[in-house]
Design a protein around this motif. Structure first.
Motif, PDB file in Angstrom:
ATOM      1  N   PRO A  54       0.821  -1.219   0.000  1.00 25.97           N
ATOM      2  CA  PRO A  54       0.000   0.000   0.000  1.00 25.97           C
ATOM      3  C   PRO A  54       0.851   1.264   0.000  1.00 25.97           C
ATOM      4  O   PRO A  54       2.006   1.251   0.434  1.00 25.97           O
ATOM      5  CB  PRO A  54      -0.774  -0.116   1.310  1.00 25.97           C
ATOM      6  CG  PRO A  54       0.192  -0.818   2.213  1.00 25.97           C
ATOM      7  CD  PRO A  54       0.863  -1.848   1.318  1.00 25.97           C
ATOM      8  N   GLU A  55       0.246   2.335  -0.455  1.00 25.29           N
ATOM      9  CA  GLU A  55       0.895   3.647  -0.347  1.00 25.29           C
ATOM     10  C   GLU A  55       0.730   4.197   1.061  1.00 25.29           C
ATOM     11  O   GLU A  55       1.610   4.879   1.577  1.00 25.29           O
ATOM     12  CB  GLU A  55       0.261   4.625  -1.332  1.00 25.29           C
ATOM     13  CG  GLU A  55       0.455   4.259  -2.777  1.00 25.29           C
ATOM     14  CD  GLU A  55      -0.397   5.138  -3.658  1.00 25.29           C
ATOM     15  OE1 GLU A  55       0.156   6.104  -4.208  1.00 25.29           O
ATOM     16  OE2 GLU A  55      -1.617   4.852  -3.777  1.00 25.29           O
ATOM     17  N   VAL A  56      -0.433   3.915   1.661  1.00 25.51           N
ATOM     18  CA  VAL A  56      -0.768   4.435   2.983  1.00 25.51           C
ATOM     19  C   VAL A  56      -0.982   3.252   3.928  1.00 25.51           C
ATOM     20  O   VAL A  56      -1.671   2.288   3.578  1.00 25.51           O
ATOM     21  CB  VAL A  56      -2.051   5.302   2.934  1.00 25.51           C
ATOM     22  CG1 VAL A  56      -2.394   5.841   4.317  1.00 25.51           C
ATOM     23  CG2 VAL A  56      -1.902   6.431   1.917  1.00 25.51           C
ATOM     24  N   PHE A  57      -0.400   3.355   5.110  1.00 24.08           N
ATOM     25  CA  PHE A  57      -0.536   2.310   6.124  1.00 24.08           C
ATOM     26  C   PHE A  57      -1.149   2.955   7.364  1.00 24.08           C
ATOM     27  O   PHE A  57      -0.557   3.838   7.976  1.00 24.08           O
ATOM     28  CB  PHE A  57       0.837   1.720   6.431  1.00 24.08           C
ATOM     29  CG  PHE A  57       0.858   0.579   7.404  1.00 24.08           C
ATOM     30  CD1 PHE A  57      -0.232  -0.252   7.603  1.00 24.08           C
ATOM     31  CD2 PHE A  57       2.009   0.316   8.123  1.00 24.08           C
ATOM     32  CE1 PHE A  57      -0.190  -1.313   8.495  1.00 24.08           C
ATOM     33  CE2 PHE A  57       2.072  -0.746   9.015  1.00 24.08           C
ATOM     34  CZ  PHE A  57       0.977  -1.553   9.209  1.00 24.08           C
ATOM     35  N   VAL A  58      -2.356   2.530   7.701  1.00 22.25           N
ATOM     36  CA  VAL A  58      -3.068   3.027   8.876  1.00 22.25           C
ATOM     37  C   VAL A  58      -3.035   1.917   9.915  1.00 22.25           C
ATOM     38  O   VAL A  58      -3.447   0.794   9.634  1.00 22.25           O
ATOM     39  CB  VAL A  58      -4.541   3.372   8.529  1.00 22.25           C
ATOM     40  CG1 VAL A  58      -5.301   3.780   9.780  1.00 22.25           C
ATOM     41  CG2 VAL A  58      -4.595   4.459   7.472  1.00 22.25           C
ATOM     42  N   PHE A  59      -2.528   2.240  11.106  1.00 22.60           N
ATOM     43  CA  PHE A  59      -2.536   1.209  12.149  1.00 22.60           C
ATOM     44  C   PHE A  59      -2.974   1.782  13.480  1.00 22.60           C
ATOM     45  O   PHE A  59      -2.664   2.909  13.837  1.00 22.60           O
ATOM     46  CB  PHE A  59      -1.193   0.488  12.262  1.00 22.60           C
ATOM     47  CG  PHE A  59       0.007   1.358  12.516  1.00 22.60           C
ATOM     48  CD1 PHE A  59       0.416   1.634  13.805  1.00 22.60           C
ATOM     49  CD2 PHE A  59       0.734   1.869  11.460  1.00 22.60           C
ATOM     50  CE1 PHE A  59       1.533   2.412  14.044  1.00 22.60           C
ATOM     51  CE2 PHE A  59       1.859   2.644  11.687  1.00 22.60           C
ATOM     52  CZ  PHE A  59       2.262   2.921  12.984  1.00 22.60           C
ATOM     53  N   VAL A  60      -3.766   0.966  14.173  1.00 24.38           N
ATOM     54  CA  VAL A  60      -4.283   1.331  15.482  1.00 24.38           C
ATOM     55  C   VAL A  60      -3.790   0.254  16.439  1.00 24.38           C
ATOM     56  O   VAL A  60      -4.336  -0.851  16.487  1.00 24.38           O
ATOM     57  CB  VAL A  60      -5.827   1.413  15.470  1.00 24.38           C
ATOM     58  CG1 VAL A  60      -6.343   1.852  16.828  1.00 24.38           C
ATOM     59  CG2 VAL A  60      -6.294   2.358  14.379  1.00 24.38           C
ATOM     60  N   THR A  61      -2.717   0.575  17.134  1.00 25.58           N
ATOM     61  CA  THR A  61      -2.082  -0.375  18.047  1.00 25.58           C
ATOM     62  C   THR A  61      -1.774   0.330  19.366  1.00 25.58           C
ATOM     63  O   THR A  61      -1.934   1.544  19.484  1.00 25.58           O
ATOM     64  CB  THR A  61      -0.750  -0.891  17.456  1.00 25.58           C
ATOM     65  OG1 THR A  61       0.148   0.224  17.327  1.00 25.58           O
ATOM     66  CG2 THR A  61      -0.945  -1.556  16.112  1.00 25.58           C
ATOM     67  N   TYR A  62      -1.268  -0.432  20.308  1.00 23.79           N
ATOM     68  CA  TYR A  62      -0.793   0.166  21.547  1.00 23.79           C
ATOM     69  C   TYR A  62       0.506   0.923  21.264  1.00 23.79           C
ATOM     70  O   TYR A  62       1.272   0.541  20.371  1.00 23.79           O
ATOM     71  CB  TYR A  62      -0.570  -0.899  22.613  1.00 23.79           C
ATOM     72  CG  TYR A  62      -1.851  -1.542  23.089  1.00 23.79           C
ATOM     73  CD1 TYR A  62      -2.775  -0.809  23.824  1.00 23.79           C
ATOM     74  CD2 TYR A  62      -2.130  -2.863  22.787  1.00 23.79           C
ATOM     75  CE1 TYR A  62      -3.967  -1.394  24.255  1.00 23.79           C
ATOM     76  CE2 TYR A  62      -3.319  -3.451  23.213  1.00 23.79           C
ATOM     77  CZ  TYR A  62      -4.218  -2.709  23.946  1.00 23.79           C
ATOM     78  OH  TYR A  62      -5.390  -3.280  24.363  1.00 23.79           O
ATOM     79  N   LYS A  81       4.262   5.344   1.683  1.00 24.18           N
ATOM     80  CA  LYS A  81       4.538   6.773   1.514  1.00 24.18           C
ATOM     81  C   LYS A  81       3.952   7.611   2.637  1.00 24.18           C
ATOM     82  O   LYS A  81       4.381   8.737   2.865  1.00 24.18           O
ATOM     83  CB  LYS A  81       3.987   7.247   0.174  1.00 24.18           C
ATOM     84  CG  LYS A  81       4.669   6.574  -0.995  1.00 24.18           C
ATOM     85  CD  LYS A  81       4.050   6.987  -2.297  1.00 24.18           C
ATOM     86  CE  LYS A  81       4.754   6.252  -3.428  1.00 24.18           C
ATOM     87  NZ  LYS A  81       4.001   6.265  -4.652  1.00 24.18           N
ATOM     88  N   ALA A  82       2.955   7.053   3.308  1.00 28.17           N
ATOM     89  CA  ALA A  82       2.318   7.762   4.418  1.00 28.17           C
ATOM     90  C   ALA A  82       1.869   6.760   5.467  1.00 28.17           C
ATOM     91  O   ALA A  82       1.468   5.643   5.134  1.00 28.17           O
ATOM     92  CB  ALA A  82       1.123   8.573   3.924  1.00 28.17           C
ATOM     93  N   ILE A  83       1.967   7.191   6.716  1.00 28.51           N
ATOM     94  CA  ILE A  83       1.591   6.343   7.842  1.00 28.51           C
ATOM     95  C   ILE A  83       0.676   7.165   8.744  1.00 28.51           C
ATOM     96  O   ILE A  83       0.962   8.324   9.046  1.00 28.51           O
ATOM     97  CB  ILE A  83       2.832   5.871   8.616  1.00 28.51           C
ATOM     98  CG1 ILE A  83       3.665   4.934   7.744  1.00 28.51           C
ATOM     99  CG2 ILE A  83       2.438   5.211   9.916  1.00 28.51           C
ATOM    100  CD1 ILE A  83       4.955   4.476   8.378  1.00 28.51           C
ATOM    101  N   SER A  84      -0.425   6.568   9.153  1.00 29.94           N
ATOM    102  CA  SER A  84      -1.350   7.231  10.067  1.00 29.94           C
ATOM    103  C   SER A  84      -1.540   6.325  11.273  1.00 29.94           C
ATOM    104  O   SER A  84      -1.830   5.140  11.126  1.00 29.94           O
ATOM    105  CB  SER A  84      -2.693   7.474   9.367  1.00 29.94           C
ATOM    106  OG  SER A  84      -3.626   8.010  10.272  1.00 29.94           O
ATOM    107  N   PHE A  85      -1.362   6.909  12.450  1.00 34.66           N
ATOM    108  CA  PHE A  85      -1.544   6.138  13.674  1.00 34.66           C
ATOM    109  C   PHE A  85      -2.084   7.040  14.763  1.00 34.66           C
ATOM    110  O   PHE A  85      -2.123   8.254  14.625  1.00 34.66           O
ATOM    111  CB  PHE A  85      -0.248   5.439  14.098  1.00 34.66           C
ATOM    112  CG  PHE A  85       0.964   6.323  14.167  1.00 34.66           C
ATOM    113  CD1 PHE A  85       1.387   6.841  15.373  1.00 34.66           C
ATOM    114  CD2 PHE A  85       1.688   6.623  13.023  1.00 34.66           C
ATOM    115  CE1 PHE A  85       2.505   7.653  15.438  1.00 34.66           C
ATOM    116  CE2 PHE A  85       2.816   7.426  13.083  1.00 34.66           C
ATOM    117  CZ  PHE A  85       3.225   7.952  14.297  1.00 34.66           C
TER     118      PHE A  85
END
Length: 152
Positions: free
Chosen positions: A69-77, A94-98
């Motif tokens: 993916p170009e964008v990786f969204v993760f919801v972790t501790y 290319k982009a990460i959202s957390f």
């Protein structure tokens, strides 16, 4: 407008909020992978959001390797975020959202910033509330001029 491919890891309450936001913008984002340790929960979320055809994984590295993916969204501790960020960089996102907090220490946060800067990755530390009904109502009041001028 360019459409970006997105992989989402962590499909609990906050992960589902991120999914909702991404899916509300289909001209900008296309979900290419879902990941959660709980495979049954992931299947339920995929059905709930009409994503049953999207590849599902219980291993983030496998998801990133296969979907790229170009964008990786993760919801972790928070204690996992540096390692997950490094994993995303390894697979060329290319982009990460957390979520906030971004790190457990200032040193760890600085390392995350350094890695993103070095590899040209945009990072978004998110506390996404704009899809909540009360925030949408507030936006309407702002747009209607009821609250006054908003300054940056």
């Amino acid at each position: 407008m360019q459409q970006h491919t997105v992989a989402v890891m962590g499909l609990g309450v906050r992960g589902k909020i991120h999914l909702h936001g991404l899916l509300r913008n289909p001209d900008r984002f296309r979900i290419v992978g879902l990941c959660d340790l709980d495979a049954e929960k992931m299947k339920t979320v995929a059905q709930e959001y009409d994503l049953a055809d999207v590849p599902m994984f219980t291993d983030a590295e496998q998801m990133l390797a296969q979907t790229r993916p170009e964008v990786f969204v993760f919801v972790t501790y928070p204690n996992l975020r540096l390692n997950i960020l490094e994993l995303g960089i390894r697979y060329g996102v290319k982009a990460i959202s957390f979520e906030k907090p971004m790190a457990e220490s200032l040193q760890e946060a600085r390392e995350m910033v350094r890695l993103c800067h070095t590899h040209g990755v945009k990072a978004i530390v998110c506390h996404q509330q704009k899809y909540l009904s009360q925030m949408q109502a507030l936006k309407k009041r702002i747009d209607a001029g009821e609250i006054g001028k908003i300054r940056k």
